[in-house]
Design a protein around this motif. Structure first.
Motif, mmCIF file in Angstrom:
data_model
loop_
_atom_site.group_PDB
_atom_site.id
_atom_site.type_symbol
_atom_site.label_atom_id
_atom_site.label_comp_id
_atom_site.label_asym_id
_atom_site.label_seq_id
_atom_site.Cartn_x
_atom_site.Cartn_y
_atom_site.Cartn_z
ATOM 1 N N ALA A 52 40.773 12.343 36.768
ATOM 2 C CA ALA A 52 39.487 12.979 36.443
ATOM 3 C C ALA A 52 39.666 14.491 36.434
ATOM 4 O O ALA A 52 40.316 15.058 37.327
ATOM 5 C CB ALA A 52 38.420 12.588 37.463
ATOM 6 N N ARG A 53 39.099 15.139 35.425
ATOM 7 C CA ARG A 53 39.084 16.598 35.361
ATOM 8 C C ARG A 53 37.640 17.047 35.155
ATOM 9 O O ARG A 53 36.977 16.606 34.211
ATOM 10 C CB ARG A 53 39.964 17.101 34.222
ATOM 11 N N LEU A 54 37.166 17.904 36.036
ATOM 12 C CA LEU A 54 35.792 18.391 35.970
ATOM 13 C C LEU A 54 35.794 19.866 35.583
ATOM 14 O O LEU A 54 36.613 20.646 36.076
ATOM 15 C CB LEU A 54 35.092 18.207 37.325
ATOM 16 N N PHE A 55 34.849 20.210 34.720
ATOM 17 C CA PHE A 55 34.714 21.581 34.237
ATOM 18 C C PHE A 55 33.278 22.048 34.438
ATOM 19 O O PHE A 55 32.405 21.260 34.804
ATOM 20 C CB PHE A 55 35.100 21.659 32.758
ATOM 21 N N GLU A 56 33.037 23.309 34.169
ATOM 22 C CA GLU A 56 31.690 23.859 34.341
ATOM 23 C C GLU A 56 30.673 23.152 33.465
ATOM 24 O O GLU A 56 29.541 22.922 33.874
ATOM 25 C CB GLU A 56 31.695 25.354 34.012
ATOM 26 N N ARG A 57 31.077 22.805 32.229
ATOM 27 C CA ARG A 57 30.103 22.244 31.289
ATOM 28 C C ARG A 57 30.392 20.789 30.883
ATOM 29 O O ARG A 57 29.667 20.238 30.055
ATOM 30 C CB ARG A 57 30.053 23.120 30.030
ATOM 31 N N GLY A 58 31.422 20.198 31.451
ATOM 32 C CA GLY A 58 31.727 18.818 31.068
ATOM 33 C C GLY A 58 32.824 18.221 31.918
ATOM 34 O O GLY A 58 33.239 18.792 32.929
ATOM 35 N N PHE A 59 33.333 17.075 31.485
ATOM 36 C CA PHE A 59 34.301 16.337 32.300
ATOM 37 C C PHE A 59 35.113 15.402 31.432
ATOM 38 O O PHE A 59 34.724 15.055 30.306
ATOM 39 C CB PHE A 59 33.581 15.530 33.380
ATOM 40 N N VAL A 60 36.262 14.992 31.989
ATOM 41 C CA VAL A 60 37.117 13.975 31.369
ATOM 42 C C VAL A 60 37.463 12.964 32.455
ATOM 43 O O VAL A 60 38.029 13.324 33.492
ATOM 44 C CB VAL A 60 38.405 14.582 30.779
ATOM 45 N N LEU A 61 37.118 11.696 32.232
ATOM 46 C CA LEU A 61 37.421 10.619 33.176
ATOM 47 C C LEU A 61 38.319 9.605 32.480
ATOM 48 O O LEU A 61 38.035 9.209 31.340
ATOM 49 C CB LEU A 61 36.140 9.924 33.645
ATOM 50 N N ALA A 62 39.394 9.194 33.154
ATOM 51 C CA ALA A 62 40.308 8.224 32.559
ATOM 52 C C ALA A 62 40.743 7.207 33.608
ATOM 53 O O ALA A 62 40.992 7.564 34.765
ATOM 54 C CB ALA A 62 41.527 8.932 31.974
ATOM 55 N N ARG A 63 40.821 5.950 33.196
ATOM 56 C CA ARG A 63 41.315 4.873 34.068
ATOM 57 C C ARG A 63 41.545 3.637 33.236
ATOM 58 O O ARG A 63 40.724 3.289 32.383
ATOM 59 C CB ARG A 63 40.317 4.570 35.193
ATOM 60 N N THR A 66 38.951 6.300 28.406
ATOM 61 C CA THR A 66 38.664 7.712 28.659
ATOM 62 C C THR A 66 37.233 8.031 28.255
ATOM 63 O O THR A 66 36.772 7.610 27.189
ATOM 64 C CB THR A 66 39.624 8.625 27.878
ATOM 65 N N MET A 67 36.529 8.731 29.124
ATOM 66 C CA MET A 67 35.187 9.227 28.808
ATOM 67 C C MET A 67 35.225 10.745 28.861
ATOM 68 O O MET A 67 35.617 11.329 29.868
ATOM 69 C CB MET A 67 34.150 8.693 29.803
ATOM 70 N N THR A 68 34.826 11.366 27.780
ATOM 71 C CA THR A 68 34.764 12.820 27.681
ATOM 72 C C THR A 68 33.363 13.208 27.229
ATOM 73 O O THR A 68 32.890 12.726 26.194
ATOM 74 C CB THR A 68 35.795 13.354 26.670
ATOM 75 N N ALA A 69 32.694 14.044 27.997
ATOM 76 C CA ALA A 69 31.312 14.406 27.656
ATOM 77 C C ALA A 69 30.892 15.660 28.405
ATOM 78 O O ALA A 69 31.566 16.123 29.330
ATOM 79 C CB ALA A 69 30.363 13.254 28.001
ATOM 80 N N ARG A 70 29.756 16.190 27.995
ATOM 81 C CA ARG A 70 29.138 17.292 28.715
ATOM 82 C C ARG A 70 28.227 16.724 29.795
ATOM 83 O O ARG A 70 27.789 15.574 29.711
ATOM 84 C CB ARG A 70 28.336 18.176 27.751
ATOM 85 N N THR A 93 29.561 3.644 29.344
ATOM 86 C CA THR A 93 29.600 3.680 30.806
ATOM 87 C C THR A 93 31.041 3.821 31.295
ATOM 88 O O THR A 93 31.988 3.459 30.591
ATOM 89 C CB THR A 93 28.987 2.415 31.434
ATOM 90 N N PHE A 94 31.163 4.332 32.514
ATOM 91 C CA PHE A 94 32.484 4.478 33.133
ATOM 92 C C PHE A 94 32.320 4.276 34.629
ATOM 93 O O PHE A 94 31.371 4.794 35.229
ATOM 94 C CB PHE A 94 33.063 5.872 32.853
ATOM 95 N N LEU A 95 33.263 3.549 35.239
ATOM 96 C CA LEU A 95 33.211 3.281 36.674
ATOM 97 C C LEU A 95 34.262 4.106 37.402
ATOM 98 O O LEU A 95 35.458 3.981 37.148
ATOM 99 C CB LEU A 95 33.438 1.797 36.951
ATOM 100 N N ILE A 96 33.798 4.957 38.312
ATOM 101 C CA ILE A 96 34.688 5.691 39.211
ATOM 102 C C ILE A 96 34.785 4.890 40.495
ATOM 103 O O ILE A 96 33.774 4.594 41.131
ATOM 104 C CB ILE A 96 34.126 7.099 39.508
ATOM 105 N N ASN A 97 36.022 4.520 40.880
ATOM 106 C CA ASN A 97 36.186 3.693 42.081
ATOM 107 C C ASN A 97 37.349 4.204 42.925
ATOM 108 O O ASN A 97 37.833 5.321 42.736
ATOM 109 C CB ASN A 97 36.361 2.228 41.694
ATOM 110 N N ASN A 98 37.808 3.376 43.850
ATOM 111 C CA ASN A 98 38.845 3.789 44.790
ATOM 112 C C ASN A 98 40.206 4.012 44.147
ATOM 113 O O ASN A 98 41.149 4.410 44.822
ATOM 114 C CB ASN A 98 38.971 2.772 45.922
ATOM 115 N N GLY A 99 40.308 3.767 42.861
ATOM 116 C CA GLY A 99 41.544 4.090 42.165
ATOM 117 C C GLY A 99 41.786 5.582 42.096
ATOM 118 O O GLY A 99 42.911 6.023 41.844
#
Length: 253
Positions: A88-99, A103-107, A143-149
């Protein structure tokens, strides 16, 4: 290529504010899986030995135990497989989540809701495991699930909730000021007060909205018992709800 992609994302979404990769839970599950697999194999071999000796009842019992151990090992390995590539990478105006290849990329303002489910497992009152699940839903239905991974998943989930709340709160305030009713799972908010689906507590009677033991608690002025409660895991955008209530209470004081 990866460096160029990171630079492009940083340009699009602003300065980075956090990065989270796979956590130690993966290693823990692999160790548990191997141990269970070995235990299952030993039970299976012992069951075969008993069977050869004509002790059918002992053989059947150990065979069942072997199947249980091996099934649990397969589940542990499958869980590690579904957690692969967590980043996961978080930015001031958005994020990138991968697992797991997704991959989910959005503001932040593209988020429709974030729902948190945190379960703490204890043995003799000693915490042994905490399960984290944060479901991020976009306005387009993705949708995207953030979990213990993810490593430091609690901090990641908290950051996602805070950043999305910062983006969604102005929208919620605008809807409230226009007279709309805003749903938050089993609770809802409008200019008349906060509702639990059966009755509405006027803002003038509301003491506070707070958290306790995995519950969102609505406290009434002059009353020690909670007026209403609902599980946090059943309340999307709980950070937005609390911030909105604080905004409303500041305005009526």
């Amino acid at each position: 290529m990866a460096a160029n992609a990171s630079a492009m994302t940083a340009t699009q979404y602003g300065a980075p504010i956090g990065e989270y990769r796979g956590g130690k839970a993966n290693i823990f599950l692999i160790i548990i899986g191997v141990a269970l697999l070995v235990a299952g194999a030993l039970c299976a071999l012992t069951a075969a030995s008993f069977s050869a000796q004509g002790d059918a009842s002992s053989a059947v019992g150990l065979a069942i135990v072997a199947v249980v151990f091996i099934a649990a090992a397969v589940y542990a390995f499958w869980t590690v497989f579904t957690w692969r590539g967590a980043h996961a990478r978080l930015f001031e105006r958005g994020f990138v989540l991968a697992r797991a290849g997704k991959t989910m990329t959005a503001r932040w303002e593209d988020i429709a809701s974030v729902t948190a489910k945190v379960v703490r497992i204890r043995y003799n009152f000693i915490p042994v495991w905490t399960s984290h699940k944060y479901t991020v839903a976009l306005a387009n239905g993705e949708t995207f699930l953030i979990n213990n991974g993810f490593g430091k998943v609690g901090a990641l989930g908290d950051a996602v909730q805070r950043m999305s709340a910062n983006a969604l709160l102005p929208r919620a305030i605008g809807a409230y000021n226009s007279g709309a009713t805003l749903p938050f799972g089993r609770l809802s908010v409008n200019q008349a007060g906060i509702s639990n689906g059966k009755e509405t507590l006027p803002w003038s009677d509301l003491e506070r909205v707070t958290f306790g033991n995995g519950l969102l608690l609505v406290m009434r002025k002059g009353k020690r018992l909670r007026w209403a409660y609902t599980p946090v895991r059943a309340t999307p955008n709980v950070y937005v709800l609390v911030a909105l209530v604080n905004y409303i209470q500041r305005g009526i004081r």
